[in-house]
Design an enzyme around this catalytic site. Sequence first.
Site, PDB file in Angstrom:
ATOM      1  CB  SER A 267      -0.931   0.007   1.215  1.00 58.26           C
ATOM      2  OG  SER A 267      -0.224  -0.251   2.414  1.00 58.26           O
TER       3      SER A 267
ATOM      4  CG  ASP B 121       2.545  -6.566   1.499  1.00 61.24           C
ATOM      5  OD1 ASP B 121       2.351  -7.788   1.465  1.00 61.24           O
ATOM      6  OD2 ASP B 121       1.631  -5.730   1.587  1.00 61.24           O
TER       7      ASP B 121
ATOM      8  CD  GLU C  61      -7.153  -6.220   1.983  1.00 58.59           C
ATOM      9  OE1 GLU C  61      -7.363  -5.063   1.569  1.00 58.59           O
ATOM     10  OE2 GLU C  61      -6.058  -6.800   1.822  1.00 58.59           O
TER      11      GLU C  61
END
Length: 267
Positions: A42, A80, A178
């Site tokens: 993100s 990530d 998620e």
Amino acid sequence: MNIRQIINSKGKRKLSMVTAYSYFQAKMAEEAGIDMMLVGDSYGNTILGYENTLPVTMEEMLIAVSAVRRGAPNTFVIADMPFLSYQVSEEKAIENAGRFIKVGANAVKLEGGAEVAGLVKKLVDFGIPVMGHLGLTPQHVNVIGGYRVQGKTDKSVKRLLEGVKLLEEAGVFAIVLELVVEGIAKKLTEETSVPTIGIGAGRYCDGQVLVWHDLLGINTEFSPRFVKRYANLRKDIVDALKKYNEEVKNGEFPGPENVFESGGFDE
């Protein structure tokens, strides 16, 4: 906190996780006592201004991970793995995961269930801890047709249940869920021995994660139901910048207290 403590927390206490991308973000999160920090891809949306996470590169992520580690030397940091850093080949995936560990990550996170279970086992066998990620997987946004809640159909539930089982067998120490229907996330949490970390997956996960810019009210352009804003920093920041802008233009800043009176550089 270490891997064993994270796993042993299941059923005993909830885990807190927040995204972090920079030195001062990490420093503040560690000061607040956050259990884990995710250097999420993100980063692409929140810091670099990309439309989604897909353009983020390993080089960009490595800079962020190393900065977070410097800011939070005592917190568990997960990196990530960005799009195409692990999908091309096992060899490339192992190399890239190792690069994250070398710059200070304690673990890596990658998206998927059955399609990545074999790779997860390889990484764990080589000494690289892995966090799984099921439900909405943003790197698959072009395949699934947008950001959709998962677990609404029998097919989706079956895929999630299979994914949790395979990831646990492969050796993950935790799994992010998620945008999963709350009841299904509860079932998934109950059926695995590793902690689940929810983001838009309801109240029954073993922990929660939110994006830094969402929970602090910096990104007010994105207001999903699952986000709780604990501050309204965008307004505070803009107001401060406006005040600075005004004071510079009207000559109020710098004031007498902001200047040096002597001719040298001594205090």
